[in-house]
Design a protein around this motif. Structure first.
Motif, PDB file in Angstrom:
ATOM      1  N   ASP A  68      -5.671   6.858  -8.378  1.00 38.58           N
ATOM      2  CA  ASP A  68      -6.581   7.785  -8.664  1.00 38.58           C
ATOM      3  C   ASP A  68      -7.365   8.398  -7.398  1.00 38.58           C
ATOM      4  O   ASP A  68      -6.924   8.301  -6.415  1.00 38.58           O
ATOM      5  CB  ASP A  68      -7.880   6.940  -9.479  1.00 38.58           C
ATOM      6  CG  ASP A  68      -8.446   5.949  -8.484  1.00 38.58           C
ATOM      7  OD1 ASP A  68      -8.831   6.231  -7.209  1.00 38.58           O
ATOM      8  OD2 ASP A  68      -8.926   4.878  -8.906  1.00 38.58           O
ATOM      9  N   GLU A  69      -8.196   9.420  -7.633  1.00 36.67           N
ATOM     10  CA  GLU A  69      -8.713  10.199  -6.499  1.00 36.67           C
ATOM     11  C   GLU A  69      -9.201   9.422  -5.422  1.00 36.67           C
ATOM     12  O   GLU A  69      -9.194   9.595  -4.218  1.00 36.67           O
ATOM     13  CB  GLU A  69      -9.811  11.170  -7.206  1.00 36.67           C
ATOM     14  CG  GLU A  69     -10.487  12.219  -6.416  1.00 36.67           C
ATOM     15  CD  GLU A  69     -11.407  12.942  -6.746  1.00 36.67           C
ATOM     16  OE1 GLU A  69     -12.730  13.090  -6.708  1.00 36.67           O
ATOM     17  OE2 GLU A  69     -10.882  13.999  -7.805  1.00 36.67           O
ATOM     18  N   GLY A  70     -10.076   8.509  -5.545  1.00 32.09           N
ATOM     19  CA  GLY A  70     -10.653   7.761  -4.618  1.00 32.09           C
ATOM     20  C   GLY A  70      -9.712   7.002  -3.579  1.00 32.09           C
ATOM     21  O   GLY A  70      -9.760   6.785  -2.606  1.00 32.09           O
ATOM     22  N   GLN A  71      -8.611   6.385  -4.556  1.00 31.95           N
ATOM     23  CA  GLN A  71      -7.274   5.851  -3.800  1.00 31.95           C
ATOM     24  C   GLN A  71      -6.762   6.751  -2.793  1.00 31.95           C
ATOM     25  O   GLN A  71      -6.188   6.381  -1.792  1.00 31.95           O
ATOM     26  CB  GLN A  71      -6.454   5.175  -4.566  1.00 31.95           C
ATOM     27  CG  GLN A  71      -7.060   3.900  -5.340  1.00 31.95           C
ATOM     28  CD  GLN A  71      -6.193   3.337  -6.426  1.00 31.95           C
ATOM     29  OE1 GLN A  71      -5.810   4.274  -7.224  1.00 31.95           O
ATOM     30  NE2 GLN A  71      -6.216   2.082  -6.669  1.00 31.95           N
ATOM     31  N   GLU A 128      -8.907   7.483   0.303  1.00 29.82           N
ATOM     32  CA  GLU A 128      -8.527   6.331   1.099  1.00 29.82           C
ATOM     33  C   GLU A 128      -7.416   6.465   1.854  1.00 29.82           C
ATOM     34  O   GLU A 128      -7.301   6.017   2.988  1.00 29.82           O
ATOM     35  CB  GLU A 128      -8.853   4.987   0.381  1.00 29.82           C
ATOM     36  CG  GLU A 128      -9.099   3.908   1.195  1.00 29.82           C
ATOM     37  CD  GLU A 128      -9.573   2.569   0.521  1.00 29.82           C
ATOM     38  OE1 GLU A 128      -9.175   1.564   1.024  1.00 29.82           O
ATOM     39  OE2 GLU A 128      -9.724   2.719  -0.707  1.00 29.82           O
TER      40      GLU A 128
END
Length: 101
Positions: A56-59, A62
């Motif tokens: 996902d975008e957050g991953q 990160e």
């Protein structure tokens, strides 16, 4: 190994393309890290789309930050003589560039 990492799997990272130990998500993460790291390479639209299929975008943010930090460290540590798992004692390293003092 911290966080339960499989030592045999970690040893196979240099041969991740040939190894059967890595998932599709791990493979695309390695490919992304290489594209970010190797001078002159770019992250293609196809690679980024495959990355989005696994994370996902957050991953992705990160992962990008982690790879960028390691790239920074490699460019920062080498000229100062900072070795893996160690500290930089410039005065004890006659071949190091003296950056301070």
């Amino acid at each position: 190994m911290q966080a339960g990492a499989d030592e045999d799997k970690v040893r196979e990272i240099p041969t991740w393309r040939e190894s059967r130990r890595f998932s599709d998500a791990e493979r695309v993460a390695f490919e992304y890290a290489e594209a970010m790291t190797i001078t002159g390479q770019r992250v293609s639209d196809d690679l980024f789309a495959r990355l989005q299929g696994c994370f996902d975008e957050g991953q992705i943010v990160e992962l990008t930050a982690a790879v960028a930090l390691e790239n920074f460290r490699s460019k920062f540590n080498v000229p100062l003589g900072v070795e893996s798992q160690g500290f930089c004692f410039l005065e004890d390293r006659p071949h190091s560039r003296r950056a301070f003092g």
